[in-house]
Design a protein around this motif. Structure first.
Motif, short mmCIF file in Angstrom:
data_model
loop_
_atom_site.label_atom_id
_atom_site.label_comp_id
_atom_site.label_asym_id
_atom_site.label_seq_id
_atom_site.Cartn_x
_atom_site.Cartn_y
_atom_site.Cartn_z
N UNK A 116 0.66 -1.03 -0.44
CA UNK A 116 -0.04 0.41 -0.15
C UNK A 116 1.06 1.21 0.25
N UNK A 117 1.65 1.35 0.28
CA UNK A 117 2.31 2.51 1.24
C UNK A 117 3.38 3.19 -1.00
N UNK A 118 3.93 1.92 -1.10
CA UNK A 118 4.97 1.82 -2.80
C UNK A 118 3.35 2.24 -3.54
N UNK A 119 2.44 1.64 -3.43
CA UNK A 119 1.22 2.54 -4.71
C UNK A 119 1.04 1.32 -5.19
N UNK A 120 1.22 -0.50 -4.88
CA UNK A 120 0.93 -1.30 -5.58
C UNK A 120 -0.45 -1.56 -5.30
N UNK A 121 -1.48 -1.51 -3.69
CA UNK A 121 -2.80 -1.75 -3.82
C UNK A 121 -3.41 -0.34 -3.44
N UNK A 122 -4.79 0.36 -4.21
CA UNK A 122 -4.25 1.08 -3.83
C UNK A 122 -6.21 1.31 -3.27
N UNK A 123 -6.73 2.46 -2.59
CA UNK A 123 -8.41 2.44 -1.18
C UNK A 123 -8.66 2.67 -2.82
N UNK A 124 -8.57 3.45 -3.70
CA UNK A 124 -9.56 3.97 -5.15
C UNK A 124 -8.96 3.66 -6.09
N UNK A 125 -9.53 2.74 -7.02
CA UNK A 125 -8.81 2.65 -8.73
C UNK A 125 -9.58 2.84 -9.48
N UNK A 126 -9.17 3.00 -10.73
CA UNK A 126 -9.32 3.75 -11.64
C UNK A 126 -10.12 2.69 -12.38
N UNK A 127 -10.19 1.77 -11.97
CA UNK A 127 -10.72 0.42 -12.67
C UNK A 127 -12.01 0.88 -12.45
N UNK A 128 -12.50 0.97 -11.14
CA UNK A 128 -13.93 1.55 -10.58
C UNK A 128 -14.67 2.24 -11.13
N UNK A 129 -14.09 3.54 -12.75
CA UNK A 129 -14.47 4.07 -12.64
C UNK A 129 -15.04 3.77 -14.17
N UNK A 130 -14.38 3.12 -14.71
CA UNK A 130 -15.43 2.42 -15.75
C UNK A 130 -14.52 2.66 -17.67
N UNK A 131 -13.70 2.99 -16.92
CA UNK A 131 -12.50 3.57 -18.48
C UNK A 131 -11.56 2.77 -18.34
N UNK A 132 -11.45 2.60 -17.56
CA UNK A 132 -9.38 1.23 -17.20
C UNK A 132 -9.56 0.04 -17.12
N UNK A 133 -8.30 -0.86 -18.45
CA UNK A 133 -8.54 -1.95 -18.43
C UNK A 133 -7.25 -2.25 -17.69
N UNK A 134 -6.58 -3.94 -17.77
CA UNK A 134 -5.51 -3.94 -17.81
C UNK A 134 -5.47 -5.10 -19.36
N UNK A 135 -4.17 -5.03 -19.81
CA UNK A 135 -4.36 -5.47 -20.95
C UNK A 135 -2.61 -6.17 -21.35
N UNK A 136 -3.09 -6.96 -22.12
CA UNK A 136 -1.54 -7.55 -22.93
C UNK A 136 -2.12 -7.95 -24.33
N UNK A 137 -0.92 -8.11 -24.94
CA UNK A 137 -1.04 -8.99 -27.10
C UNK A 137 -0.67 -10.25 -26.82
N UNK A 138 -1.17 -11.04 -27.83
CA UNK A 138 -1.24 -12.25 -27.26
C UNK A 138 -0.60 -12.50 -29.50
N UNK A 139 -0.18 -13.35 -29.89
CA UNK A 139 -0.45 -13.78 -31.04
C UNK A 139 -1.74 -14.17 -31.23
N UNK A 140 -2.01 -13.62 -32.83
CA UNK A 140 -3.17 -13.79 -33.51
C UNK A 140 -3.86 -15.76 -33.54
N UNK A 141 -2.54 -15.70 -34.25
CA UNK A 141 -2.68 -17.26 -34.00
C UNK A 141 -2.22 -18.51 -32.66
N UNK A 142 -2.95 -19.40 -32.40
CA UNK A 142 -2.10 -19.43 -31.40
C UNK A 142 -2.60 -19.26 -29.55
N UNK A 143 -2.95 -18.23 -29.95
CA UNK A 143 -2.70 -17.22 -28.95
C UNK A 143 -1.33 -17.41 -27.67
#
Length: 222
Positions: A116-143
């Motif tokens: 919490x002190x270093x900001x990895x966990x927070x009491x409020x998250x932008x995710x709760x506002x509906x415009x934030x996401x966590x995402x990565x990239x994958x190869x289309x073939x095979x995933x």
């Protein structure tokens, strides 16, 4: 600034959409609906493994996906809208020194009482506002996921988007993800290569708490 909070079992406002209704080609691996996450168990409020977003963010993600598909790549989301009750559970977990079951995988070099002190966990998250996401990239073939240097939700400075401690290939893949989403209007959080927020946010001052469920949003599209 006025900050609002919808609590209890309230449904989403009509501006929210299920990502699958907007773009079913985006892969979904909703980690908090299952046990493959830093808590090691399903998270409160995640009733189904579905990505929900405010409509402008969902539409922007579709635009980014269209460009990536032409390059043989696809987006894969780990988390989208996150209810406040889930954020509250994260905070309780971070304050529970007796629960260290996932340390080796998710925070091997950071003491739990520093999350919490270093900001990895927070009491409020932008995710709760509906415009934030966590995402990565994958190869289309095979995933296969592209090498990003660390796993999703790895609590460590190496997860910083511009960290020099990962390989050049991983840095290039992080830049590719950041550029693809940036062109669609998303802004990256520098401390987390996977974390993006669409700007301007549809609900910049409201932290919602309706459950993550297909039933929480309407099915009308567009």
């Amino acid at each position: 600034m006025c900050v609002g909070l919808l609590t209890g079992g309230a449904a989403a406002p009509p501006e929210f959409r299920a990502l699958a209704d907007v773009d079913p080609t985006v892969r979904q691996d909703m980690r908090y609906a299952g046990a493959r996450n830093f808590m090691g168990r399903p998270v409160e409020g995640y009733e189904e493994p579905v990505c929900l977003l405010a409509r402008p963010a969902a539409e922007a993600l579709r635009r980014a996906q269209r460009r990536l598909l032409r390059r043989g790549l696809s987006l894969k989301v780990y988390d989208c809208y996150r209810p406040q009750r889930a954020v509250d559970q994260f905070v309780r977990w971070a304050n529970d020194a007796s629960d260290q079951g996932t340390k080796a995988e998710f925070y091997p070099d950071v003491d739990k009482d520093r999350l919490i002190p270093e900001g990895y966990i927070a009491e409020k998250s932008g995710h709760s506002r509906g415009s934030t996401l966590d995402v990565t990239l994958v190869a289309l073939v095979g995933g296969r996921e592209l090498d990003m240097g660390t796993a999703f939700d790895f609590f460590d400075p190496r997860s910083h988007t511009d960290s020099p401690a990962v390989s050049e290939a991983a840095r290039a893949n992080r830049r590719l993800l950041r550029d693809a989403l940036g062109d669609a209007g998303f802004v990256n959080l520098p401390e987390e290569w996977w974390h993006f927020t669409f700007k301007p946010e549809a609900f910049p001052d409201t932290y919602f708490d309706f459950p993550v469920s297909r039933a929480s949003v309407g099915s009308v599209w567009p």
